[in-house]
Write an enzyme that holds these catalytic residues in place. Structure first.
Site, mmCIF file in Angstrom:
data_model
loop_
_atom_site.group_PDB
_atom_site.id
_atom_site.type_symbol
_atom_site.label_atom_id
_atom_site.label_comp_id
_atom_site.label_asym_id
_atom_site.label_seq_id
_atom_site.Cartn_x
_atom_site.Cartn_y
_atom_site.Cartn_z
ATOM 1 N N PRO A 1 0.860 -1.191 0.000
ATOM 2 C CA PRO A 1 0.000 0.000 0.000
ATOM 3 C C PRO A 1 0.894 1.237 0.000
ATOM 4 O O PRO A 1 1.838 1.325 0.777
ATOM 5 C CB PRO A 1 -0.771 -0.120 1.328
ATOM 6 C CG PRO A 1 0.067 -1.004 2.204
ATOM 7 C CD PRO A 1 0.851 -1.902 1.273
ATOM 8 N N ALA B 1 0.245 5.368 -0.070
ATOM 9 C CA ALA B 1 -0.683 6.495 -0.134
ATOM 10 C C ALA B 1 -0.265 7.432 -1.259
ATOM 11 O O ALA B 1 0.915 7.765 -1.395
ATOM 12 C CB ALA B 1 -0.690 7.230 1.202
ATOM 13 N N CYS C 1 3.289 3.337 9.472
ATOM 14 C CA CYS C 1 3.454 4.667 8.873
ATOM 15 C C CYS C 1 4.355 5.529 9.771
ATOM 16 O O CYS C 1 4.102 5.660 10.970
ATOM 17 C CB CYS C 1 2.102 5.355 8.659
ATOM 18 S SG CYS C 1 2.323 6.955 7.871
ATOM 19 N N LYS D 1 0.541 -4.715 9.427
ATOM 20 C CA LYS D 1 1.795 -4.375 8.747
ATOM 21 C C LYS D 1 2.635 -3.581 9.734
ATOM 22 O O LYS D 1 2.245 -2.472 10.135
ATOM 23 C CB LYS D 1 1.496 -3.571 7.483
ATOM 24 C CG LYS D 1 2.738 -3.200 6.685
ATOM 25 C CD LYS D 1 2.351 -2.901 5.236
ATOM 26 C CE LYS D 1 3.523 -2.422 4.405
ATOM 27 N NZ LYS D 1 3.829 -0.993 4.635
ATOM 28 N N GLY E 1 10.680 -4.548 2.088
ATOM 29 C CA GLY E 1 11.792 -3.624 2.257
ATOM 30 C C GLY E 1 12.820 -3.774 1.154
ATOM 31 O O GLY E 1 13.563 -4.755 1.115
ATOM 32 N N GLY F 1 7.124 -2.372 -2.909
ATOM 33 C CA GLY F 1 6.672 -0.986 -2.836
ATOM 34 C C GLY F 1 7.265 -0.145 -3.944
ATOM 35 O O GLY F 1 6.890 -0.254 -5.116
#
Ligand SMILES: Cc1cc2nc3c(=O)[nH]c(=O)nc-3n(C[C@H](O)[C@H](O)[C@H](O)COP(=O)(O)O)c2cc1C
Length: 337
Positions: free
Chosen positions: A22, A24, A115, A154, A216, A239
């Protein structure tokens, strides 16, 4: 509460276990759909404020949009109040959710405990939860009890290098009912820097009974092989390496299936970027669509000769047609454009 669908979704049904992280502002409905078409197996929405859902905020609801083509997909919530998060999760899995435009209910609820952004952690949300494993337990327990789909979390390695407590947090989440744990191998202090330490994923994997997803700086198929070997993780989450490069999911899938790799071409990059523009404008309207598309086009053109000029031109494009015309440059990138 052990849910009926569990075995299907996370235990027997992980496949290669390749998740789209995910992100944002990046992995909206449009980009998730594109990544799915290239082989991302599991999708998760951008993080959604549980308070926003609780108070029926319309903007928040739009982030929860999931369409059939995205499945299996989860909604990710953030917050720190167990009751509010449980209530929000319940609303999000219900198709009656006020203002929610989803075709289908999510397959799972993911809880954001990673986050690092100041605005989020200063409210006690995101990675701030890792300072309080007992709160993690209570949140997961409350959310798990409120929904009939699996709950995942997460987490990061810990808050900082002096408080690496991913194992403790993972155990607390598992105790609360989490059925899948993603570990981002950086501390909150490390934000998104180059440093990462996959050994923390191995530590979590050794201690929990539920599937563990490693995350990561996975940038290629060889990284997938390495992280699986080094940590024993059940799946991987990609990511930043997929920004402007949804083709990475195809490369990884083909390699995992011992198939020849289909290399991306400039024509394909241009075609996908054009589709991205079309879809994002349809999802968010032309004004927001072309604004948000600027950063995606910067990624699609990353490393190409002449990309700074291309980016500048994209930043000046005023409408859909202008941007679509500029995208043609990606087919044959060159210095003068
Ligand atoms: C722009 C951006 C936005 C992100 N947003 C979220 C988010 O909404 N929820 C979340 O759990 N992680 C979020 N992350 C973290 C990523 O999911 C992922 O854990 C992180 O980027 C590390 O993976 P990578 O090294 O493959 O990029 C975000 C990361 C970036 C770069």
């Amino acid at each position: 509460m052990i849910k009926q669908a569990d075995d299907m979704l996370f235990k027997n049904g992980l496949g290669h276990g390749v998740f789209l992280a995910p992100m944002a502002g990046v992995t909206d409905h449009t980009y998730r759909t594109i990544c799915k078409s290239f082989g991302a197996e599991f999708l998760v929405t951008e993080m959604i404020s549980s308070k926003g859902v609780y108070f029926n905020d319309k903007k928040t609801a739009r982030l929860a949009r999931i369409e059939k083509g995205e499945m299996p997909a989860g909604v990710q919530i953030f917050g720190h109040e167990p009751e509010i998060m449980a209530h929000a999760a319940q609303k999000l899995v219900s198709l009656d959710y006020n203002g929610c435009v989803s075709e289908v209910a999510p397959d799972f609820v993911d809880i954001n405990m990673g986050c690092p952004v100041h605005k989020i952690v200063s409210s006690g949300d995101g990675s701030a939860l890792m300072k309080d494993p007992d709160l993690i337990y209570r949140i997961v327990k409350a959310v798990s009890a409120a929904v009939d789909v699996p709950v995942s979390v997460k987490i990061r390695a810990g808050w900082d290098k002096n408080s690496i407590n991913a194992v403790e947090c993972a155990l607390a989440a598992q105790e609360g009912g989490a059925e899948l744990i993603t570990v981002h191998a950086r501390t909150r202090e490390q934000m998104y820097t180059d440093f990462y330490d996959w050994s923390v994923i191995a530590d979590v994997k050794k201690r929990v009974n539920v599937p563990v997803i490693g995350n990561g700086s996975i940038c290629s198929y060889s990284d997938v092989v390495k992280i699986k070997e080094q940590t024993g993780c059940d799946g991987v989450m990609i990511g930043r390496a997929c920004q402007g490069n949804p083709f990475i999911f195809r490369e990884i899938k083909e390699a995992l299936e011992n198939k020849p790799i289909t290399p991306k071409t400039n024509e394909e990059i241009a075609r996908v970027a054009a589709l991205h523009l079309e879809m994002i404008c349809e999802e968010k309207g032309e004004t927001i669509g072309i604004l948000e598309m600027r950063k995606h086009l910067a990624r699609y053109s990353h490393g190409m000769r002449g990309s700074p000029t291309f980016r500048n031109k994209c930043n000046l494009a005023n409408n859909f047609s202008e941007m679509m015309e500029l995208i043609k440059w990606l087919e044959d990138p060159h210095e003068e454009n």
